[in-house]
Design a protein around this motif. Structure first.
Motif, short mmCIF file in Angstrom:
data_model
loop_
_atom_site.label_atom_id
_atom_site.label_comp_id
_atom_site.label_asym_id
_atom_site.label_seq_id
_atom_site.Cartn_x
_atom_site.Cartn_y
_atom_site.Cartn_z
N LYS A 174 0.86 -1.18 0.00
CA LYS A 174 0.00 0.00 0.00
C LYS A 174 0.89 1.23 0.00
O LYS A 174 1.76 1.38 0.88
N LEU A 175 0.71 2.09 -0.97
CA LEU A 175 1.57 3.27 -1.07
C LEU A 175 1.54 4.13 0.19
O LEU A 175 2.54 4.72 0.57
N SER A 176 0.38 4.18 0.84
CA SER A 176 0.23 5.02 2.03
C SER A 176 1.11 4.56 3.19
O SER A 176 1.32 5.31 4.16
N GLU A 177 1.63 3.34 3.12
CA GLU A 177 2.45 2.81 4.21
C GLU A 177 3.91 3.27 4.14
O GLU A 177 4.67 3.04 5.07
N PHE A 178 4.28 3.93 3.05
CA PHE A 178 5.69 4.31 2.86
C PHE A 178 5.90 5.79 3.12
O PHE A 178 5.21 6.64 2.55
N GLU A 179 6.87 6.08 3.97
CA GLU A 179 7.16 7.47 4.33
C GLU A 179 7.79 8.24 3.19
O GLU A 179 7.62 9.46 3.08
N ASN A 180 8.55 7.55 2.36
CA ASN A 180 9.15 8.23 1.22
C ASN A 180 9.32 7.26 0.06
O ASN A 180 9.15 6.04 0.20
N TYR A 181 9.66 7.80 -1.08
CA TYR A 181 9.76 7.02 -2.32
C TYR A 181 10.90 6.00 -2.24
O TYR A 181 10.77 4.88 -2.75
N GLY A 182 12.00 6.37 -1.61
CA GLY A 182 13.13 5.46 -1.51
C GLY A 182 12.78 4.17 -0.80
O GLY A 182 13.21 3.09 -1.19
N LEU A 183 11.98 4.26 0.26
CA LEU A 183 11.57 3.07 1.00
C LEU A 183 10.69 2.18 0.14
O LEU A 183 10.76 0.94 0.23
N LEU A 184 9.87 2.78 -0.71
CA LEU A 184 9.02 2.00 -1.63
C LEU A 184 9.89 1.22 -2.61
O LEU A 184 9.70 0.01 -2.81
N VAL A 185 10.86 1.89 -3.22
CA VAL A 185 11.75 1.23 -4.19
C VAL A 185 12.54 0.11 -3.52
O VAL A 185 12.68 -0.99 -4.06
N ASP A 186 13.03 0.37 -2.31
CA ASP A 186 13.79 -0.64 -1.58
C ASP A 186 12.93 -1.87 -1.30
O ASP A 186 13.39 -3.01 -1.42
N ARG A 187 11.67 -1.64 -0.92
CA ARG A 187 10.79 -2.77 -0.58
C ARG A 187 10.45 -3.59 -1.83
O ARG A 187 10.41 -4.83 -1.77
N ILE A 188 10.20 -2.92 -2.95
CA ILE A 188 9.92 -3.64 -4.20
C ILE A 188 11.11 -4.52 -4.57
O ILE A 188 10.96 -5.70 -4.92
N ARG A 189 12.32 -3.96 -4.46
CA ARG A 189 13.52 -4.72 -4.80
C ARG A 189 13.73 -5.88 -3.83
O ARG A 189 14.10 -6.99 -4.24
N GLU A 190 13.49 -5.63 -2.56
CA GLU A 190 13.67 -6.68 -1.55
C GLU A 190 12.74 -7.87 -1.81
O GLU A 190 13.16 -9.03 -1.74
N ILE A 191 11.48 -7.58 -2.12
CA ILE A 191 10.51 -8.65 -2.39
C ILE A 191 10.93 -9.44 -3.62
O ILE A 191 10.96 -10.67 -3.62
N THR A 192 11.27 -8.71 -4.69
CA THR A 192 11.64 -9.38 -5.95
C THR A 192 12.88 -10.24 -5.79
O THR A 192 12.93 -11.36 -6.31
N CYS A 193 13.87 -9.74 -5.08
CA CYS A 193 15.13 -10.46 -4.94
C CYS A 193 15.04 -11.61 -3.94
O CYS A 193 16.02 -12.33 -3.74
N ASN A 194 13.91 -11.77 -3.31
CA ASN A 194 13.66 -12.93 -2.44
C ASN A 194 12.65 -13.87 -3.07
O ASN A 194 11.92 -14.58 -2.37
#
Length: 202
Positions: free
Chosen positions: A43-63
C-alpha cells in the motif's frame, strides 16, 4: 407484527446482497498466474518516502516473491505488478517512457512540464508504447511506464496517477501488457577530472 418481520427480512436481504457484490479484478504487468502465497501486497500510504518504496519492491523481488500494488475503487480491484530486476538493467529505454514525480505531481522526464492526466490515453499511444526494435511496427510489443522520483520525496499523487493510467489503458483494449517500473532519479554526475583535461587539451 408480521409487517415488521417482513420489513426486517427485506433489510437483511438487501444488506446481504450489497455485501456479496463482487469486485471486478484487473491485473497489470506480470505475473498473473503465480502462486498467491508468493505475492506480497503493498500500500503506497504505508511508505514514508519514495526510496523506502523502491527498496521494498527490490527486496521482495530479490527474495523470489512478487510485489503487488492493490488499488480498490468503484467496485474494481486493480493489481499492479511492478517489474524489477535484482541485477542492473542492461538497457535504458528512451526518455519518453519516464514520469518524474515531484511534490506529488507527474512531469515529463526530468522537465518542468507537468503531465495532463486527462490526456493519458494519447500519451500511452505516443510515449509509453514500447518497441524492442528501432523501427516501430503498427502494434507495440507492450506499454512501459517508468515512475521515477528522488529517494526523499513522498509518494503523494502516485496512486491517483496509476489509477487514471490503468483506466485509460483499459479503454485501449490492448492485447499486450502494461508494465510499470519504479526507479530512483539518477543524480547528474560531472565527468571525472581526466575527461575535463582531455577536452581542454584536445
Amino acid at each position: 407484527m408480521k409487517l415488521n418481520i417482513a420489513i426486517y427480512s427485506i433489510i437483511l436481504f438487501l444488506s446481504a446482497s450489497c455485501s456479496n457484490q463482487k469486485y471486478e479484478i484487473k491485473d497489470y504487468g506480470f505475473p498473473k498466474k503465480e502462486n498467491d502465497s508468493l505475492k506480497v501486497s503493498l500500500k503506497l500510504s504505508e511508505f514514508e518516502n519514495y526510496g523506502l518504496l523502491v527498496d521494498r519492491i527490490r527486496e521482495i523481488t530479490c527474495n523470489d516473491s512478487f510485489p503487488k500494488m492493490v488499488f480498490k475503487k468503484n467496485k474494481v480491484i486493480r493489481n499492479i505488478y511492478p517489474i524489477e530486476n535484482c541485477e542492473p538493467l542492461i538497457y535504458d529505454p528512451e526518455g519518453k517512457h519516464y514520469v518524474t514525480f515531484r511534490g506529488g505531481k507527474p512531469y515529463k522526464a526530468s522537465t518542468t512540464i507537468e503531465i495532463d492526466t486527462d490526456s493519458l490515453r494519447s500519451k500511452l499511444k505516443d510515449d509509453f508504447s514500447y518497441y524492442r526494435n528501432s523501427n516501430p511496427v503498427k502494434n507495440p510489443e507492450s506499454y512501459l511506464v517508468i515512475i521515477e522520483s528522488e529517494r526523499q520525496d513522498n509518494v503523494d499523487g502516485i496512486e491517483d496517477f496509476l489509477s487514471k493510467l490503468t483506466q485509460e489503458f483499459d479503454k485501449l483494449k490492448a492485447d499486450v501488457e502494461l508494465n510499470i517500473s519504479f526507479w530512483e532519479v539518477v543524480p547528474f554526475l560531472p565527468p571525472p577530472p581526466a575527461m575535463e583535461n582531455e577536452k581542454h587539451t584536445g
